[in-house]
Structures are given as structure tokens and as C-alpha cells.
Design an enzyme around this catalytic site. Sequence first.
Site, PDB file in Angstrom:
ATOM      1  N   CYS A  87       0.795  -1.220   0.000  1.00  0.00           N
ATOM      2  CA  CYS A  87       0.000   0.000   0.000  1.00  0.00           C
ATOM      3  C   CYS A  87       0.835   1.281   0.000  1.00  0.00           C
ATOM      4  CB  CYS A  87      -0.980  -0.027   1.162  1.00  0.00           C
ATOM      5  SG  CYS A  87      -2.173  -1.361   0.935  1.00  0.00           S
TER       6      CYS A  87
ATOM      7  N   HIS B  74      -2.255   8.972   5.537  1.00  0.00           N
ATOM      8  CA  HIS B  74      -2.665   7.648   5.050  1.00  0.00           C
ATOM      9  C   HIS B  74      -4.113   7.417   5.487  1.00  0.00           C
ATOM     10  CE1 HIS B  74      -2.202   3.554   3.677  1.00  0.00           C
ATOM     11  NE2 HIS B  74      -2.526   3.081   4.855  1.00  0.00           N
TER      12      HIS B  74
ATOM     13  N   GLU C 190      -0.471   6.500  13.049  1.00  0.00           N
ATOM     14  CA  GLU C 190      -0.078   7.611  12.207  1.00  0.00           C
ATOM     15  C   GLU C 190      -0.081   8.938  12.975  1.00  0.00           C
ATOM     16  OE1 GLU C 190      -2.669   7.726   8.902  1.00  0.00           O
ATOM     17  OE2 GLU C 190      -1.377   9.083   7.787  1.00  0.00           O
TER      18      GLU C 190
ATOM     19  N   LYS D 158      -9.134   9.174   1.930  1.00  0.00           N
ATOM     20  CA  LYS D 158      -9.740   7.831   1.893  1.00  0.00           C
ATOM     21  C   LYS D 158     -11.168   7.869   2.432  1.00  0.00           C
ATOM     22  CE  LYS D 158      -5.436   5.161   2.119  1.00  0.00           C
ATOM     23  NZ  LYS D 158      -4.435   6.188   2.493  1.00  0.00           N
TER      24      LYS D 158
ATOM     25  N   HIS E   8      -9.807   3.189  -0.121  1.00  0.00           N
ATOM     26  CA  HIS E   8      -8.401   2.797  -0.080  1.00  0.00           C
ATOM     27  C   HIS E   8      -8.122   1.875  -1.266  1.00  0.00           C
ATOM     28  CE1 HIS E   8      -4.507   1.571   0.992  1.00  0.00           C
ATOM     29  NE2 HIS E   8      -4.702   1.048   2.180  1.00  0.00           N
TER      30      HIS E   8
ATOM     31  N   PHE F 116       0.999  -3.191   4.342  1.00  0.00           N
ATOM     32  CA  PHE F 116       1.336  -4.554   4.709  1.00  0.00           C
ATOM     33  C   PHE F 116       2.764  -4.844   4.252  1.00  0.00           C
ATOM     34  CE2 PHE F 116      -3.209  -6.501   4.867  1.00  0.00           C
ATOM     35  CZ  PHE F 116      -3.516  -5.642   5.894  1.00  0.00           C
TER      36      PHE F 116
END
Lengths: 423, 412, 87
Positions: A170, A310, A321, A342, A347, A406
Site C-alpha cells: 500500500c 494515510h 499515524e 480515503k 483505499h 502490509f
Amino acid sequence: MSGRRVAITGIGVTAPGGVGTKAFWDLLSHGRTATRAISTFDASGFRSRVAAEIDFDPEQSGLSPQQVRRMDRAAQLAVVSAREAVSDSGLEFVDLDPHRTGVTIGSAVGATMGLDQEYRVVSDGGRLELVDHRYATKHLYDHFVPSSFSAEVAWAVGAEGPVSVVSTGCTSGIDSVGHAVELIREGTADVVVAGATDAPISPITLACFDAIKATTPRDDDPATASRPFDRSRNGFVLGEGAAVFVLEELGAALRRGAHVYAEVAGYASRCNAFHMTGLRPDGAEMAEAIRVALDEARVDPTDVDYVNAHGSGTKQNDRHETAAFKRALGEHARRTPVSSIKSMVGHSLGAIGSIEIAASALAMEYGVVPPTANLRTPDPECDLDYVPITAREHRTDTVLSVGSGFGGFQSAIVLARPDRRTP
Amino acid sequence: MTTGVTTSAKPKVVVTGIGAAAPNGVGTHDYWSATRVGRNAIGRVTRFDPTPYPARLAGEITGFTAADHLPSRLLPQTDRMTRIALAAADWALTDAKADPASFDAYEMGVITASSSGGFEFGQNELRKLWSMGSQHVSAYQSFAWFYAVNSGQISIRNGMKGPSGVVVSDQAGGLDALAQARRQIRKGTPLILSGSIDAPICPWGWVAQLAGGRLSTVEDPERAFVPFDPDAAGHVPGEGGAILVMEDAERAVERGARAYGELAGYGATFDPAPGSGREPGLRRAAELAMADAGVAADEVDVVFADAAGVPELDRVEAEVITGLFGPRGVPVTAPKTMIGRLCSGAAPLDVATALLAIEEGLIPPTTNTSPDPGLGLDLVLHQPRPASVRTALVLARGHGGFNSAVVVRGTD
Amino acid sequence: MPEQRFTVDDLTRILTEGAGADETVDLSGDILDTDFEELGYESLALLETCGLIEREYGITLDDDTVTEHRTPRAMVEAVNARLSATV
């Protein structure tokens, strides 16, 4: 080749809510959401049945019937976005040296949609363990190895320099642009068509995110399902899309009188070396990526005018974050608008990093910070200024955009006005 | 104004550790022992019944038992390629005598290539999805199949937090990863684990590779993959590759490490769009790599060929080699004839092989092929050739038009 | 219902199948009140385990099962509670 700087001179976005950069910015600046009940297949058996889909007709977007046949949806989105970026840049690609023109395309999950559909056929609905090659499409190899995405873009723009796919989960959309910047700075290329794409809204993706409960089960209210930084957040909403840029050596761009959206001034990527899906709450590795990216950009943390987060809307990400921003920016984190698009476009895995870079560049362009939609109940653990609900007029000369994914990848990229004063 | 500023050359980047895993040998020692004497490992597919398919041969790794190398906790969540990659990374670090614990976490990174990710893991989950339903899909499917998984797992196992990445450009990607590692080392990260392992030998991966149209359907294991041969009719796929420890040369010397050699040059190009009629980009990639390394044609002691095994591609490659070095102007070898083409693992393994050839002064042979003399190649055939090897050029091409080249040079 | 009872042995069997076992931990020992983290199982391993339990026993566990039940004893109780609810 030291001293070479890199400018964004063209933007192409194909994102939920509308095809093209204009439709994308219209959605963001009005704080509308493009999340909805999944419409492209029957998702009734899944835990999470909401996604941010694009109403995308590849032929209407200019692809030929043969291009449509051979390309996975993610490749289609990339090529359409690349064409828009090229046209937006005003650069005549036919006049460029193809050997000095490169392509980098990010993608986390490649041709997932095509592979999912093909597997269903060659296995006859999962019945055959020895899947039947006689039913495979001729183009299956191009789904097998997603470097076909960058090949398609290279053919579309006539690039014959370095061409590759960057696939770091990602953060791919940030790392792809970061890699392109390295190629131009070191002198390997003068122009790079760089960005990212993913089209993961497919049964296999839904199933695996259901299994780890990463996606939201808020199926009864799709329009507000993505709630980054909100106390009621309970997972991300899967999206799809692509954003592609024309990146040029800054001096050349200025000489030809190009419109420069921003300089890509700094970039860094780090790993948490902790867990494939888990995050430590302290955000230390993301903070380190931010620190190095700001350092490379020669930007003081207090110069950051806007942070494009993010902000996936999972419990652990948004806390992680927030900690990283405080760690990297100090007290300035509390004075800086931070938002997650997002909340509006979902996402889109490897694509979203580039889509967020596009949002960041447009925020600089229009002096407007896009909001975090659906943020109505603050979470004590997420206590920064997340620009809830409504876009905000705000002059932005320097943007920090980050991603986390990930594999433990943490990436940060800094956009700035090229004429800013540097220490 | 510039007094006192010296324009120093770019920092040297060396390979200090090799972890190889190939069908003819698992572990660097076994791999080299087999390869230097030309031991073939192509045979009928055993990992599934290949009878229904037109291609039935592969280079399979035998004798790798993951549980012997990895904790049981990792096994359910890893594809075969990841298990081999984790073991190969361990071997490379051991070979380099580099203990990750003795480095700062941010001073180490992982940059690998991938072709198709953990395709067998993905196959098994797709089968569960479509035959039993979505609730049967594993939680690990969220990462075990994706392209970034090897870099992520290696970084976690070894506590490496520095710049990391994953590149995909089919078979050429293996060299692109090494070049990206060199780039990050030059920007200040002392050690990067790089390379690639691929292992898509499963029915679903087989069907996908068949669709590419380049698999050999010849039944005889000694005639199926014969690049540069008039009978060339495609390739045999294989599994494996290599993970390398790459380091800043000065830092490697400081810690007393032995270096196999230097990654001295790199170039990558992309072919013109199909139908343009213009020259493919392979020659340009080789020229860029040689220029980057500062080596002239007469300094190259051996070329490790991409060796597609497809007549048109073989012809292009032979023309590039004879164009750069003259007819029969340089020894050429393709050890991959023993083991098949390993997707993105092939080129890092060729780089490892080149470094081992430099170390021993021996060029490993190309097996099985009886080359077309008209191609003008000095192919090292059947027997290894003793030679003083200092500089090697490694070529790699990927489906769709990707060309990459690397120059490795022995350290003095 | 008794024949459906879910025991710690069932749990360790499924844990080992779905997530392997940490070589430094003896799962056959007295682990009932040991935190899963100490047994070497993080949330991902437990999510996989819960998925396997759900499929084998034909039940649905709550979303927060993994975060709320931190020991084998708690997990076994949660599964048994769900098993009795479905009988």
C-alpha cells in the site's frame, strides 16, 4: 548530475466519483464521498460489502477494443490516467528522446481482478485442481506478471528508457513516484511517467480482508462507511483507481514554460520490521521516513503546511499515524491541517499513494485542503486538526504525504513550491 | 569556490554474501558444485501431475524442507517462494559473516524482485474461494501472495528497517532490484539484502506461463531448453534464484568482510512498441551497463546470456553480443540451460554464478545446446572452461520488452 | 451438546494447524491462563485460528473475539458459549 530537481508538470487521475482530474478535485473539494454498496458483482456473502467504485467505461475513455481485451482493469486505469497526464503536461512526447523517457507504475495487487475471473473459469468454479489451460485467455501471462502495466503505459507514451513496476503493497503509489524522482535526479532519465494503479474490488480481495477484519462492516450506511480518525471507525473501505504524473527535470520544465504543480522535493521509505499486518503504536518508523524525506527536501518540520495522511480508518492505523506525526513534526503537528481523502475515495491499495500525491499537488494549486469526510465524533487518541467534513481554504506551499502498508512499509514524500527559499 | 571539493567517483558497492537456491543445488556450495560441472536438473514435473498439459518439464528444487530452516510459526503464512527466500537470505548473511544484530536497524534494507508473487498460495486460496466459499479464504491471503511479501518477511525476520522495495519487470526485474539496492547503498544505507526467488510451479502458474506462449513442449529433458540451437522451441520454467548481501565497499572493508566482487555497472531499457520495426533495446542496456562500469568490450571476460530459447529472441541476443564483442569475440554461457528459467530469480542467480566464476577462474558450461554456428557465439559448451575471469556482463530480458544488464567485476 | 464441547486440546490443534507453534513454547503444558502473546500468537494468527474454528464448528464468532479473549481459557469459553447458543 547533482542538483537536478524534479517537477510535476502533468496530472491524470481516474478515481471513484468520476473519471479525470477535474472530477476528482470536484469530489474532494466538496467533501463528497464515493463509497457505495458494491455493484459490480453479488457481494451478499461477504462481511464488508461496501467499496469505492469508479463508473469507468474503458472505450469511452479512449481505449481501443483490443486494448480493452488484453488489459486488466488496473492496466486500463493506468493507461487512461497516463494519457491525461501527458496531455495536461503540454509536453510533446513525440519530440522527446524515447531513450531518456521512463515509466514507473506502482501496484500492490496487480491484475487481481483478471486473475480472480480467469481462475474461476480455468478451474471451472473451483472444481478442477488441475486447472484447464484450454480455457485460459491468451492474455493471462500479462495478468500473471504485472510488469505488463508499465509496458502498456510505455507503449502508450513511447518510452524506451527505464520501465518498471514498483510493488511495495500500500505504499507502492508513493514509492513509484519516489523511484521516478531518483531516476531523474541521477540522470538516468529526463522525463518519467510515474504513478500507480490498482483495481482490487474482486471476491478474492474482499474475502481476505474479511478474514482479517480490516475492512469496515458498515454495510448499512455506505456513504459514511469510511471514517478515518473518527471514534466510530472500524475498518477501511476498499477502493480502486489510478493516478499518473509527468515528472520532468525542473530546469527543462521551466525553460519550456511548463506549468509546474509542485517540486517533488523529498522522499523516503522505511520498514517497521515488526509484522506483516500489524503496527506498533509509536509510529517510530513512519516518523523516521518523514524525517528523512523532510531532510532531503531541506524543509523544516515547521514549514509543513498540510499533511495528507494515510488515514485508512482502521483502529490501529490512525492511532499509529497520529503518533508518527507528533513524533516527526513535534508541536507543529497540532498546528497543521491533516486530512485523509480515503474518507471519500476509499483505499485503493497500491494506487492510493499516487492518488494522494495528486490531491496534495491540487491542494497546493488551488489553496484548498480537502477534508476528512465523515469525521463527526473525535477520538481522544487522534487529537490533531483533521479538517473534518468541509474543505478549507489554506495556502499550502509544502505538503507532506505519507503511506503505510502490509509488509511494514512506511513511506513519506514532500511536495513543495520550486521557488521556495531553502536554508 | 570549489577549492577543497573533490569530485569523487560514486561509492563502490560490493557483494559480500550469496544465498543460492536452484534446481541443481540448494545452498551456494551445492549449487556451484553442480553448476561448475554442468549438472542438469530438468525433469518431469513432480509437484503436480503435468499429464494434461502440453509442457511437462520443469526445473524443480528438491531437497528443500522448509521446516528445517524456518520456525513453524512462519510456515502456514508463507508461499514456497517466501520460504526459500527467507532461507536464502539467512545463507547470504551467514556467508557474508554479517550479523544483523551488529548493525543499526536503519542501516539495513531489503530490495527484491518478483514476477508473480506467491502464486501457489494464491492458487490455493482462489480454489477455496470458488469451491467452498469466501469464508474459507485464509487471513494470510491478505499478504502471502502479493509481490512485496518477500521483502517484508525478510525485513521482519532480520530486523531491517532501512530503505526497502520491490520491483517487477518480469525476468529483467532481478537485475533492476540489484541496481536499486546499489542506488540505496550509494545514498547512505550500508547493507541491503537483494535479489529474488520465484517459485510458481503449480497448476495455476503453469497455465499462466503456458499462456505466455514460450514454454517448450519438447519431451526430452536434454532437448527441451536449447537456446541458440536451431531446434530451440521455447524454455523450461524453473524455480529458485539468489539473495545477495550487498554492501558499501568501504564499510565492508571496515568490518573485515570478504567481497566476491563489485556491482560495477547497470543499464535498463525498454523495447520500442511492437510493430515499430526499430531495434530492440538489449544492446543499449548492455552498452549503458558497460559505460556505467567504465569497461570497454575487450575487458569483458564472459557474458551470461539471457538465453530465451526462442529463435527470434536468441537471434537478437546473439547479434547484440557479436555486435559488441565481434564474432566469437567473448566467451558466452547460459548455465540456466541446466535448471530452466527462474522468472525474476534467474538474473540474480546468474550474477551469483558470475561472481563464483570470477572467484574460481572457471566459466560454467551451457548444457544441452548445439548452437547454430551462424550465430557467431563462442558458447562455453558441455565442459567448464578455466579462464581468468575478472569482469562479467549479465543480460536479462522480460516479457513485454524489458532489457537489463549488469557488469560485475572482481575485487583486486 | 456435550459432544460439541470445544476443549483446549481442540484449540491447540487448530492453532498449530493454522499458525504453527513457537518452538520455545510447550503447548501441551498448563497454558490455559497464559496470554496468547506469550504463547507466540499475535492477532493475525488468532484471526486465522478463529476462521478455522468458525468453519469447523459451523459458528460465527464476534468481531472482537480476538481482542477480548486474550487467553486459551477465555477463547475456549467464548467458543463454547457460541456452541451452546447454536444448539
